[in-house]
Scaffold this motif. Structure first.
Motif, PDB file in Angstrom:
ATOM      1  N   GLY A 177      98.417  25.270 102.953  1.00  0.00           N
ATOM      2  CA  GLY A 177      98.410  25.066 104.397  1.00  0.00           C
ATOM      3  C   GLY A 177      97.851  23.731 104.831  1.00  0.00           C
ATOM      4  N   GLY A 178      98.037  22.695 104.024  1.00  0.00           N
ATOM      5  CA  GLY A 178      97.560  21.375 104.381  1.00  0.00           C
ATOM      6  C   GLY A 178      96.110  21.120 104.047  1.00  0.00           C
ATOM      7  N   SER A 179      95.373  22.131 103.603  1.00  0.00           N
ATOM      8  CA  SER A 179      93.972  21.933 103.220  1.00  0.00           C
ATOM      9  C   SER A 179      93.846  21.880 101.701  1.00  0.00           C
ATOM     10  CB  SER A 179      93.107  23.069 103.778  1.00  0.00           C
ATOM     11  OG  SER A 179      93.511  24.309 103.212  1.00  0.00           O
ATOM     12  N   VAL A 180      92.843  21.143 101.243  1.00  0.00           N
ATOM     13  CA  VAL A 180      92.620  20.953  99.809  1.00  0.00           C
ATOM     14  C   VAL A 180      91.190  21.344  99.479  1.00  0.00           C
ATOM     15  CG1 VAL A 180      92.612  19.306  97.894  1.00  0.00           C
ATOM     16  CG2 VAL A 180      94.270  19.044  99.740  1.00  0.00           C
ATOM     17  N   THR A 181      91.052  22.169  98.458  1.00  0.00           N
ATOM     18  CA  THR A 181      89.716  22.518  97.945  1.00  0.00           C
ATOM     19  C   THR A 181      89.678  22.182  96.467  1.00  0.00           C
ATOM     20  OG1 THR A 181      90.430  24.793  97.485  1.00  0.00           O
ATOM     21  CG2 THR A 181      89.361  24.367  99.615  1.00  0.00           C
ATOM     22  N   GLN A 182      88.529  21.738  95.983  1.00  0.00           N
ATOM     23  CA  GLN A 182      88.448  21.351  94.583  1.00  0.00           C
ATOM     24  C   GLN A 182      87.210  21.968  93.927  1.00  0.00           C
ATOM     25  OE1 GLN A 182      88.041  17.094  94.062  1.00  0.00           O
ATOM     26  NE2 GLN A 182      85.860  17.126  94.421  1.00  0.00           N
ATOM     27  N   LYS A 183      87.305  22.102  92.611  1.00  0.00           N
ATOM     28  CA  LYS A 183      86.161  22.523  91.808  1.00  0.00           C
ATOM     29  C   LYS A 183      86.136  21.681  90.544  1.00  0.00           C
ATOM     30  CE  LYS A 183      88.646  26.363  89.560  1.00  0.00           C
ATOM     31  NZ  LYS A 183      88.623  27.815  89.253  1.00  0.00           N
ATOM     32  N   VAL A 184      84.920  21.376  90.093  1.00  0.00           N
ATOM     33  CA  VAL A 184      84.720  20.542  88.908  1.00  0.00           C
ATOM     34  C   VAL A 184      84.302  21.452  87.765  1.00  0.00           C
ATOM     35  CG1 VAL A 184      83.459  18.615  87.909  1.00  0.00           C
ATOM     36  CG2 VAL A 184      84.070  18.581  90.345  1.00  0.00           C
ATOM     37  N   ILE A 185      85.059  21.375  86.677  1.00  0.00           N
ATOM     38  CA  ILE A 185      84.811  22.217  85.509  1.00  0.00           C
ATOM     39  C   ILE A 185      84.245  21.343  84.395  1.00  0.00           C
ATOM     40  CG2 ILE A 185      85.848  23.737  83.780  1.00  0.00           C
ATOM     41  CD1 ILE A 185      88.050  24.323  85.831  1.00  0.00           C
ATOM     42  N   GLU A 186      83.092  21.734  83.895  1.00  0.00           N
ATOM     43  CA  GLU A 186      82.491  20.985  82.796  1.00  0.00           C
ATOM     44  C   GLU A 186      83.131  21.412  81.484  1.00  0.00           C
ATOM     45  OE1 GLU A 186      78.092  19.814  80.985  1.00  0.00           O
ATOM     46  OE2 GLU A 186      78.278  21.107  82.753  1.00  0.00           O
ATOM     47  N   ARG A 187      83.558  20.432  80.701  1.00  0.00           N
ATOM     48  CA  ARG A 187      84.217  20.707  79.420  1.00  0.00           C
ATOM     49  C   ARG A 187      83.273  20.312  78.295  1.00  0.00           C
ATOM     50  NH1 ARG A 187      90.037  18.058  79.650  1.00  0.00           N
ATOM     51  NH2 ARG A 187      90.488  19.705  78.135  1.00  0.00           N
ATOM     52  N   PRO A 188      82.868  21.250  77.469  1.00  0.00           N
ATOM     53  CA  PRO A 188      81.889  20.934  76.423  1.00  0.00           C
ATOM     54  C   PRO A 188      82.437  19.955  75.401  1.00  0.00           C
ATOM     55  CG  PRO A 188      82.838  23.131  76.100  1.00  0.00           C
ATOM     56  CD  PRO A 188      83.315  22.647  77.434  1.00  0.00           C
ATOM     57  N   THR A 189      81.575  19.048  74.964  1.00  0.00           N
ATOM     58  CA  THR A 189      81.944  18.051  73.958  1.00  0.00           C
ATOM     59  C   THR A 189      80.902  18.048  72.838  1.00  0.00           C
ATOM     60  OG1 THR A 189      80.735  16.296  75.113  1.00  0.00           O
ATOM     61  CG2 THR A 189      83.079  16.571  75.658  1.00  0.00           C
ATOM     62  N   GLN A 190      81.296  17.457  71.741  1.00  0.00           N
ATOM     63  CA  GLN A 190      80.402  17.272  70.598  1.00  0.00           C
ATOM     64  C   GLN A 190      80.391  15.796  70.229  1.00  0.00           C
ATOM     65  OE1 GLN A 190      81.966  19.899  67.556  1.00  0.00           O
ATOM     66  NE2 GLN A 190      80.505  21.509  68.095  1.00  0.00           N
ATOM     67  N   THR A 191      79.204  15.266  70.005  1.00  0.00           N
ATOM     68  CA  THR A 191      79.059  13.867  69.586  1.00  0.00           C
ATOM     69  C   THR A 191      78.560  13.830  68.154  1.00  0.00           C
ATOM     70  OG1 THR A 191      78.585  13.150  71.850  1.00  0.00           O
ATOM     71  CG2 THR A 191      77.963  11.661  70.076  1.00  0.00           C
ATOM     72  N   ARG A 192      79.289  13.103  67.318  1.00  0.00           N
ATOM     73  CA  ARG A 192      78.939  13.004  65.908  1.00  0.00           C
ATOM     74  C   ARG A 192      78.762  11.536  65.529  1.00  0.00           C
ATOM     75  NH1 ARG A 192      84.308  16.307  64.074  1.00  0.00           N
ATOM     76  NH2 ARG A 192      83.983  18.200  65.344  1.00  0.00           N
ATOM     77  N   THR A 193      77.751  11.273  64.743  1.00  0.00           N
ATOM     78  CA  THR A 193      77.568   9.935  64.181  1.00  0.00           C
ATOM     79  C   THR A 193      78.274   9.910  62.829  1.00  0.00           C
ATOM     80  OG1 THR A 193      75.431   9.678  65.265  1.00  0.00           O
ATOM     81  CG2 THR A 193      75.919   8.189  63.444  1.00  0.00           C
ATOM     82  N   VAL A 194      79.250   9.019  62.688  1.00  0.00           N
ATOM     83  CA  VAL A 194      80.059   8.982  61.476  1.00  0.00           C
ATOM     84  C   VAL A 194      79.989   7.593  60.852  1.00  0.00           C
ATOM     85  CG1 VAL A 194      81.645  10.743  62.310  1.00  0.00           C
ATOM     86  CG2 VAL A 194      82.170   8.343  62.708  1.00  0.00           C
ATOM     87  N   VAL A 195      80.224   7.541  59.554  1.00  0.00           N
ATOM     88  CA  VAL A 195      80.322   6.282  58.817  1.00  0.00           C
ATOM     89  C   VAL A 195      81.757   6.145  58.330  1.00  0.00           C
ATOM     90  CG1 VAL A 195      79.513   4.938  56.852  1.00  0.00           C
ATOM     91  CG2 VAL A 195      77.918   6.405  58.093  1.00  0.00           C
ATOM     92  N   ILE A 196      82.419   5.082  58.741  1.00  0.00           N
ATOM     93  CA  ILE A 196      83.791   4.797  58.327  1.00  0.00           C
ATOM     94  C   ILE A 196      83.737   3.655  57.318  1.00  0.00           C
ATOM     95  CG2 ILE A 196      86.078   4.063  59.088  1.00  0.00           C
ATOM     96  CD1 ILE A 196      85.410   5.239  61.823  1.00  0.00           C
ATOM     97  N   SER A 197      84.262   3.897  56.128  1.00  0.00           N
ATOM     98  CA  SER A 197      84.145   2.914  55.051  1.00  0.00           C
ATOM     99  C   SER A 197      85.474   2.733  54.348  1.00  0.00           C
ATOM    100  CB  SER A 197      83.074   3.359  54.050  1.00  0.00           C
ATOM    101  OG  SER A 197      82.845   2.365  53.076  1.00  0.00           O
ATOM    102  N   GLY A 198      85.748   1.539  53.883  1.00  0.00           N
ATOM    103  CA  GLY A 198      86.991   1.268  53.170  1.00  0.00           C
ATOM    104  C   GLY A 198      86.983  -0.111  52.563  1.00  0.00           C
ATOM    105  N   GLU A 199      88.012  -0.403  51.779  1.00  0.00           N
ATOM    106  CA  GLU A 199      88.164  -1.736  51.206  1.00  0.00           C
ATOM    107  C   GLU A 199      89.217  -2.519  51.974  1.00  0.00           C
ATOM    108  OE1 GLU A 199      91.326  -0.603  47.634  1.00  0.00           O
ATOM    109  OE2 GLU A 199      89.330  -1.337  47.135  1.00  0.00           O
ATOM    110  N   VAL A 200      89.166  -3.842  51.874  1.00  0.00           N
ATOM    111  CA  VAL A 200      90.017  -4.705  52.690  1.00  0.00           C
ATOM    112  C   VAL A 200      91.489  -4.534  52.335  1.00  0.00           C
ATOM    113  CG1 VAL A 200      90.582  -7.100  53.214  1.00  0.00           C
ATOM    114  CG2 VAL A 200      88.194  -6.377  53.104  1.00  0.00           C
ATOM    115  N   GLY A 201      91.813  -4.517  51.029  1.00  0.00           N
ATOM    116  CA  GLY A 201      93.206  -4.411  50.620  1.00  0.00           C
ATOM    117  C   GLY A 201      94.010  -5.627  51.038  1.00  0.00           C
ATOM    118  N   LYS A 202      95.279  -5.417  51.363  1.00  0.00           N
ATOM    119  CA  LYS A 202      96.147  -6.526  51.755  1.00  0.00           C
ATOM    120  C   LYS A 202      95.828  -7.021  53.166  1.00  0.00           C
ATOM    121  CE  LYS A 202     100.041  -5.167  48.837  1.00  0.00           C
ATOM    122  NZ  LYS A 202     101.488  -4.784  48.800  1.00  0.00           N
TER     123      LYS A 202
END
Length: 484
Positions: A177-202
């Motif tokens: 009917g021309g009116s707008v209502t909103q709600k904010v939903i919190e989405r759970p997240t996970q934070t991880r500390t990672v080590v990315i390792s590799g060789e140079v190659g080509k």
């Protein structure tokens, strides 16, 4: 004449014809000695030839040798029957909520107004959505790949709208009917500390991307952390290796964000280099394991892809024609080539300066100043502003007393001109006091995480101690990524 007599005469004529045929000269030419009742080798050869031809004809000609009845195709009887289509769900017919969400992915250059127009949603509805708290800031500049969802039933009237405000919050709007209502939903997240390792190659870039490192993180390695100590065009080999510590944010099994590089090590030519991100005075910088800034105080060459055409010292001026002191160095480059600030500074002067033409002069503090002349145009900085190292302050030109487009670059210490190519640059200020103590605690943790991963990935890896440590020259076996 009786029938018996007539039959006898016919038999006599046939016998005479047969005898004449058997004694013709033509047949005699094709037979060696006539047929004696036994087949000769030639007879057998002719018979074999005719039999082979017959079999080939039977194989090539379709249907030859098959009964005629088998050649007729057998048609199975067909039956037709009418089946009623399944009825549409009542929810679909009535257009109830939740039956018609459409997810749209934003393309490059596409605006919110274009998206709403393509879906047939009136501009008034879009403005009502943007009027909601936080909506305008989130939807004003949409990045390519952003997903927006529209609840559009069969009658075409927008009933719902949702978008992700950030990595952890989703906004859902209901429109009626021309009116707008909103709600904010919190989405759970996970934070991880990672080590990315590799060789140079080509290719360092391809190898790092394959291991999961982002393009931005790769540029941080090559253009920020190790740019002063490693020449990535000449010093890096296929067996050299890298390790990077980052934080990754995951949401519902999807990687949604990656932090800047927190720590990194790079083994080049058997020498180990390391860098660690640490905030000093509220500003993030990268430091060596000993707490010295990786960024040098000054860039030796403030212009990329240039050629040195005139050195420091006495020379004959190309325009004036007389010998005079050349107080800087000249780099030839095309008009419009960007000129970078050699170090962090405050802009001292921007404008025209006699034979120098268009000039920018920077004050780096502690008595150090630099000058950039013959510009075609200036950058965005004005006198009195702070400018970071590497920022574009102008563009190559040929203003003033100049015979062609080039940069004239001067370096002064306490008002005395020095050769920019040979002067000893001042070392950057290292960490000290409480900042150094906190930094050492952080680096120990980061190095231990890197070491744990490299102990698994690389055989016989040498312990990581400092930038002066020499890494093992054993060949890395493979790359990998691990939680730290």
């Amino acid at each position: 004449m009786t029938d018996h007599t007539a039959g006898k005469e016919r038999r006599e004529r046939l016998k005479a014809l047969r005898e004449a045929a058997l004694h013709r000269p033509v047949l005699a030419r094709h037979m060696d000695e006539g047929f004696t009742g036994r087949w000769s080798r030639r007879h057998w050869a002719h018979a074999s030839l005719f039999a082979t031809i017959g079999m080939l004809v039977a194989a090539i000609v379709p249907g030859l040798g098959k009964p005629l009845a088998l050649e007729r195709p057998h048609h199975a009887p067909r039956h037709s029957m009418a089946l009623a289509l399944p009825p549409l769900p009542i929810a679909r017919l009535r257009g109830t909520e939740g039956d018609s969400w459409q997810v749209v992915r934003v393309e490059r250059g596409q605006t919110l107004g274009e998206l709403f127009e393509d879906l047939g949603v009136p501009a008034s509805t879009m403005h009502a959505i943007l009027a909601q708290p936080g909506a305008k800031d989130a939807l004003r500049r949409l990045k390519p790949g952003t997903e927006l969802a529209f609840d559009l039933p069969v009658n075409g009237t927008l009933r719902g709208f949702r978008y992700d405000r950030d990595a952890t919050h989703r906004v859902e709007m209901a429109i009626a009917g021309g009116s707008v209502t909103q709600k904010v939903i919190e989405r759970p997240t996970q934070t991880r500390t990672v080590v990315i390792s590799g060789e140079v190659g080509k290719s360092l870039y391809r190898s790092a991307r394959k291991q999961g490192l982002s393009a931005k993180a790769i540029n941080t390695l090559t253009d920020e952390i190790f740019k002063y100590d490693i020449d990535f065009n000449e010093d890096v080999g296929a067996k050299d290796r890298f390790s990077v510590v980052v934080e990754q944010t995951w949401r519902e099994g999807e990687l949604v964000a990656t932090s800047p590089v927190l720590a990194a090590t790079f083994t080049a030519g058997g020498k180990l280099h390391s860098g660690f991100r640490f905030e000093r005075n509220g500003k993030p910088e990268y430091f060596t394991a000993e707490g010295r800034p990786l960024k040098k105080s000054f860039i030796r060459m403030p212009i990329p892809y240039a050629r040195l055409t005139s050195g420091f010292g006495s020379r004959r001026h190309p325009v004036l024609g007389r010998v005079r002191q050349h107080k800087g160095v000249d780099y030839a480059a095309g008009t419009g080539t960007p000129i970078m600030a050699a170090g962090d500074a405050r802009v001292k002067f921007v404008g025209w300066k006699g034979g120098y033409g268009r000039v920018v002069q920077l004050d780096h503090g502690r008595g150090y100043t630099t000058l950039y002349a013959h510009m075609s145009r200036f950058g965005k900085f004005t006198a009195g502003q702070r400018v970071p190292q590497g920022a574009v302050i102008g563009y190559v030109g040929t203003s003033g007393l100049s015979t062609g487009p080039h940069l004239h670059y001067e370096f002064q210490i306490n008002g005395v001109h020095r050769n920019p190519l040979s002067v000893t640059m001042p070392p950057p200020e290292p960490l000290s006091g409480a900042a150094l103590t906190a930094f050492r605690s952080y680096t120990r943790t980061a190095l231990s995480r890197i070491q744990e991963v490299e102990d698994v990935i690389y055989a016989d890896a040498a312990p990581l101690k400092s930038d002066k440590a020499v890494a093992s020259k054993d060949t890395p076996r493979k790359g990998g990524k691990s939680k730290a």
